[in-house]
Design a protein around this motif. Structure first.
Motif, PDB file in Angstrom:
ATOM      1  N   SER A 198       0.841  -1.192   0.000  1.00 39.91           N
ATOM      2  CA  SER A 198       0.000   0.000   0.000  1.00 39.91           C
ATOM      3  C   SER A 198       0.873   1.238   0.000  1.00 39.91           C
ATOM      4  O   SER A 198       1.840   1.319   0.753  1.00 39.91           O
ATOM      5  N   GLN A 248       0.776   5.754  -0.906  1.00 36.02           N
ATOM      6  CA  GLN A 248      -0.031   6.923  -1.231  1.00 36.02           C
ATOM      7  C   GLN A 248       0.228   7.362  -2.667  1.00 36.02           C
ATOM      8  O   GLN A 248       1.294   7.087  -3.233  1.00 36.02           O
ATOM      9  N   ALA A 249      -0.733   8.034  -3.227  1.00 40.34           N
ATOM     10  CA  ALA A 249      -0.580   8.554  -4.586  1.00 40.34           C
ATOM     11  C   ALA A 249       0.687   9.399  -4.679  1.00 40.34           C
ATOM     12  O   ALA A 249       0.996  10.176  -3.761  1.00 40.34           O
ATOM     13  N   SER A 266      -4.185   6.346  -8.025  1.00 42.58           N
ATOM     14  CA  SER A 266      -5.179   5.436  -7.458  1.00 42.58           C
ATOM     15  C   SER A 266      -5.630   4.415  -8.516  1.00 42.58           C
ATOM     16  O   SER A 266      -5.932   3.271  -8.172  1.00 42.58           O
ATOM     17  N   VAL A 322      -3.063   1.845  -4.121  1.00 45.40           N
ATOM     18  CA  VAL A 322      -2.637   3.244  -4.092  1.00 45.40           C
ATOM     19  C   VAL A 322      -3.792   4.077  -3.566  1.00 45.40           C
ATOM     20  O   VAL A 322      -4.880   4.080  -4.137  1.00 45.40           O
ATOM     21  N   SER A 323      -3.531   4.776  -2.485  1.00 47.09           N
ATOM     22  CA  SER A 323      -4.580   5.598  -1.886  1.00 47.09           C
ATOM     23  C   SER A 323      -4.355   7.063  -2.253  1.00 47.09           C
ATOM     24  O   SER A 323      -3.227   7.541  -2.294  1.00 47.09           O
ATOM     25  N   SER A 324      -5.444   7.746  -2.494  1.00 52.11           N
ATOM     26  CA  SER A 324      -5.340   9.149  -2.908  1.00 52.11           C
ATOM     27  C   SER A 324      -5.513  10.071  -1.713  1.00 52.11           C
ATOM     28  O   SER A 324      -5.840   9.634  -0.614  1.00 52.11           O
TER      29      SER A 324
END
Length: 122
Positions: free
Chosen positions: A10, A12-13, A86, A120-122
């Motif tokens: 995981s 982040q963007a 994302s 991928v988290s935005s």
């Protein structure tokens, strides 16, 4: 031939990940290897591939952000992913084939790994 992926996770963007695919077995006749991905509700996509002759293919979605590479012995395939978005969230699979690299575009491969998840988290 056995293919084992690692390196997912995981992030982040805007972040980066490096995927690895270790190949074992009778790999001497493998002509092309590549990375596929399949996100939730999406079709499988060939992200990048590389042939024994050095021909490299990138999907439009990967150009400029992802880099595929391999070691000379074909024992390890890599996918460096930068500037992640994302929409890159997917299960990523390593695949290998005896045929021309273009076969990978039609998902005509001979071996495939179990995959590694990229989120991928935005």
């Amino acid at each position: 031939v056995q293919l084992v992926e690692s390196g997912g996770g995981s992030v982040q963007a805007g972040g980066s990940l490096r995927l690895s695919c270790v190949a074992s077995g009778t790999i001497g006749s493998i002509n092309a290897m590549g990375w596929y991905r399949q996100g939730p509700g999406k079709e499988r996509e060939l992200v990048a591939s590389i042939s024994k002759g050095g021909t490299i293919y990138y999907a439009d979605s990967a150009k400029g952000r992802f880099t595929i590479a391999r070691d000379n012995a074909w024992s390890t395939l890599y996918l460096q992913m930068n500037s992640l978005k994302s929409e890159d969230t997917a299960m990523y699979y390593c695949a290998a084939g005896y045929g021309p690299w273009e076969f990978l575009l039609q998902a005509e491969y001979d071996y495939r790994g179990q995959g590694t998840q990229v989120t991928v988290s935005s």
